[in-house]
Design a protein around this motif. Structure first.
Motif, PDB file in Angstrom:
ATOM      1  N   MET A  75       0.793  -1.077  -0.147  1.00 38.01           N
ATOM      2  CA  MET A  75       0.085   0.043   0.156  1.00 38.01           C
ATOM      3  C   MET A  75       0.967   1.203  -0.067  1.00 38.01           C
ATOM      4  O   MET A  75       1.740   1.430   1.025  1.00 38.01           O
ATOM      5  N   LYS A  76       0.784   2.041  -0.982  1.00 40.47           N
ATOM      6  CA  LYS A  76       1.457   3.344  -1.052  1.00 40.47           C
ATOM      7  C   LYS A  76       0.560   4.542  -0.727  1.00 40.47           C
ATOM      8  O   LYS A  76      -0.280   4.542  -1.543  1.00 40.47           O
ATOM      9  N   PHE A  77       1.114   5.385  -0.112  1.00 41.96           N
ATOM     10  CA  PHE A  77       0.394   6.667   0.236  1.00 41.96           C
ATOM     11  C   PHE A  77       1.342   7.905  -0.387  1.00 41.96           C
ATOM     12  O   PHE A  77       2.430   8.057   0.218  1.00 41.96           O
ATOM     13  N   ARG A 101      11.396  12.971  -8.907  1.00 38.82           N
ATOM     14  CA  ARG A 101      10.304  13.655  -8.091  1.00 38.82           C
ATOM     15  C   ARG A 101       9.052  12.484  -8.602  1.00 38.82           C
ATOM     16  O   ARG A 101       9.358  11.927  -9.511  1.00 38.82           O
ATOM     17  N   GLY A 102       8.496  12.209  -7.520  1.00 41.44           N
ATOM     18  CA  GLY A 102       7.295  11.338  -7.806  1.00 41.44           C
ATOM     19  C   GLY A 102       7.899   9.669  -7.381  1.00 41.44           C
ATOM     20  O   GLY A 102       7.030   9.011  -7.795  1.00 41.44           O
ATOM     21  N   GLY A 103       9.135   9.646  -7.140  1.00 39.76           N
ATOM     22  CA  GLY A 103       9.742   8.381  -7.038  1.00 39.76           C
ATOM     23  C   GLY A 103       9.376   7.418  -6.127  1.00 39.76           C
ATOM     24  O   GLY A 103       9.516   6.225  -6.033  1.00 39.76           O
ATOM     25  N   SER A 104       8.363   7.701  -5.021  1.00 42.03           N
ATOM     26  CA  SER A 104       7.751   6.817  -4.107  1.00 42.03           C
ATOM     27  C   SER A 104       6.787   5.724  -4.816  1.00 42.03           C
ATOM     28  O   SER A 104       6.915   4.504  -4.373  1.00 42.03           O
ATOM     29  N   ASP A 105       6.566   6.085  -6.007  1.00 41.94           N
ATOM     30  CA  ASP A 105       5.453   5.245  -6.890  1.00 41.94           C
ATOM     31  C   ASP A 105       6.491   4.130  -7.401  1.00 41.94           C
ATOM     32  O   ASP A 105       6.095   3.038  -7.092  1.00 41.94           O
ATOM     33  N   THR A 106       7.631   4.399  -7.784  1.00 44.88           N
ATOM     34  CA  THR A 106       8.680   3.499  -8.097  1.00 44.88           C
ATOM     35  C   THR A 106       9.128   2.539  -6.893  1.00 44.88           C
ATOM     36  O   THR A 106       9.314   1.365  -7.267  1.00 44.88           O
ATOM     37  N   ALA A 134       1.381  13.004 -17.327  1.00 42.96           N
ATOM     38  CA  ALA A 134       0.302  12.620 -16.260  1.00 42.96           C
ATOM     39  C   ALA A 134       0.877  12.068 -15.071  1.00 42.96           C
ATOM     40  O   ALA A 134       1.352  10.920 -14.829  1.00 42.96           O
ATOM     41  N   LYS A 135       1.060  12.768 -14.054  1.00 44.98           N
ATOM     42  CA  LYS A 135       1.938  12.700 -12.886  1.00 44.98           C
ATOM     43  C   LYS A 135       1.454  11.752 -11.829  1.00 44.98           C
ATOM     44  O   LYS A 135       1.852  11.541 -10.803  1.00 44.98           O
ATOM     45  N   VAL A 136       0.132  11.166 -11.992  1.00 44.54           N
ATOM     46  CA  VAL A 136      -0.589   9.945 -11.233  1.00 44.54           C
ATOM     47  C   VAL A 136       0.467   8.906 -10.961  1.00 44.54           C
ATOM     48  O   VAL A 136       0.219   8.430  -9.951  1.00 44.54           O
TER      49      VAL A 136
HETATM   50 MG    MG Z   1       3.060  11.444  -7.015  1.00 48.55          MG
END
Ligand code: MG
Ligand code: ADP
Ligand code: ASP
Length: 417
Positions: free
Chosen positions: A10-12, A154-159, A212-214
């Protein structure tokens, strides 16, 4: 023998852990997932706004700062939230432990500020999970071979989340954010954007890569390669813990899992663009190499390129980079001015790139033309165009962003009923 418990990551994201109330709400969501009989690992971002603030601190001290120190600073946001969420979970009776990148370890290359994951030891985490503990992992960060902290861009927690899911063989990676799924375009700028139950890895990859930075682009790349099932869903909606029979968000899947294939899956925009025009350059073999060679050496990422037809032995080269690369690009071009022999360098960062993406483009002509016609009907001038197999992108003045995205969304029949 009983079946093993489903294993879920689960990623927040930042808005989901923006303050202590949000962190408590996230802890409740985790508790529900654990009580539904799952083994759970959690990945967290920094509280919303924190990473921007930390980046700002570095930039204020020195625009061309040491990337290793940048990482030492910006990685701290995730350390705070992983510790806080572990406390919040323990408080409601869930056995939890925080993990920083180096403690796992999540090994990366040494490209500070945009490091790539090299390997993850999933065994230690998996053993804790089997024993009933919830690892709460600081996203975005890793460790290079020399022992220094790195961050994944940036946004790297998704990865981080997708990579952890692959490393522990998770059944699903749930990306909780502030919208309830993946839409045909950013629902914050088009009210009639439509939520997609499913989207292909390829289309999501292309949409992410054009803005699309989602989901961070690399997370989709990795999910596609490692066959990780990814669901995007809201952390702001209450409800039972998701299960295979009840997935409220949007799933990223293989092409053959999608029954109704649309011509266009979605539209994305990127404001992180800057345009550079190198004017009155000699129209001779080797001129492109003379311009782009030094830019590559200066680690400037070039995206769209056009060379206009020459006259009188002179020509113009126009291309785009990200806004953050603009200063370095200018520096590089100015220092190679004697070699390139250009008349003038003109830059503009008041531009936006709009892209239409869909695997249907492979078999249907006319997709690009509909884009050009729609923009021309609105009197919007196209400055640069680029295409790939499943995408058409145009660069336009930033002031037309909303108008262009809305008009295209309608033109491609994507509006919600
Ligand atoms: Mg993000
Ligand atoms: P988080 O902090 O949870 O990682 P992000 O801000 O990185 O969240 O990503 C979520 C945002 O992505 C949404 O608030 C939305 O404005 C934006 N977004 C852009 N394109 C899309 C899309 N096609 N579908 C859904 N959200 C999108
Ligand atoms: N906090 C980091 C960022 O804002 C990583 C992330 O949120 O995914 O880029």
């Amino acid at each position: 023998m009983s079946r093993p418990a489903p294993r879920i990551v689960m990623k927040f994201g930042g808005t989901s852990v923006a303050d202590l109330d949000r962190i408590r709400a996230v802890a409740e969501k985790v508790r529900k997932q654990v009580e539904a009989g799952c083994e759970v690992a959690v990945v967290v971002s920094a509280m919303s706004g924190v990473t921007n603030q930390l980046v700002g601190y570095c930039q204020s001290l020195s625009p061309l700062h040491d990337a290793r120190e940048y990482d030492a600073v910006v990685a701290t946001g995730e350390q705070v939230t992983s510790g806080l969420l572990a406390i919040a979970l323990q408080t409601i009776g869930i056995d939890a432990r925080s993990w920083l990148g180096w403690q796992i370890p999540l090994r990366t290359d040494a490209a500070h500020g945009k490091a790539r994951i090299a390997s993850i030891d999933g065994e230690t985490l998996a053993a804790r999970m089997r024993a009933g503990q919830v690892p709460v992992i600081a996203g975005f960060q890793g460790i290079a071979a020399d022992g220094r902290v790195t961050t994944l861009g940036r946004g790297g927690s998704d990865t981080s989340a997708v990579a952890i899911a692959a490393a522990i063989g998770a059944d699903r990676c749930d990306i909780y954010t502030d919208v309830d799924g993946i839409y045909t375009t950013d629902p914050r700028i088009v009210a009639r954007a439509r939520k997609l139950d499913k989207i292909t890895y390829e289309e999501m990859l292309e949409l992410a890569s054009v803005g699309a930075k989602v989901l961070q682009t690399r997370s989709v790349e990795l999910a596609m390669k490692e066959r990780v099932r990814v669901q995007v869903l809201s952390s702001f909606v209450d409800g039972p813990a998701p299960s295979e029979g009840n997935l409220p968000g949007s799933l990223v899947v293989d092409e053959d899992e999608i029954v109704e294939k649309e011509l266009v899956a979605g539209i994305a925009y990127s404001r992180d663009e800057a345009k550079l025009s190198v004017r009155r350059i000699p129209d001779r073999p080797g001129i492109a190499a003379a311009i782009f060679g030094p830019l590559t050496a200066a680690h400037v990422n070039v995206d769209m390129i056009v060379q206009s037809t020459g006259a009188d032995g002179l020509t113009n080269m126009t291309f785009t980079t990200s806004k953050s690369d603009l200063a370095r690009a200018i520096q590089s071009l100015e220092s190679s001015r004697d070699v390139i022999q250009y008349g003038e360098l003109v830059t503009d960062d008041d531009v936006v790139k709009i892209s239409v993406v869909g695997i249907g483009m492979r078999s249907h002509a006319g997709v690009a033309n509909l884009m050009f016609r729609t923009l021309s009907d609105r009197n919007i001038n196209i400055q640069v165009i680029s295409t790939s197999e499943i995408k058409v992108s145009v660069l336009i003045a930033a002031e037309y962003t909303e108008l262009a995205v809305r008009a295209l969304h309608t033109a491609y029949g994507l509006d919600a009923a």
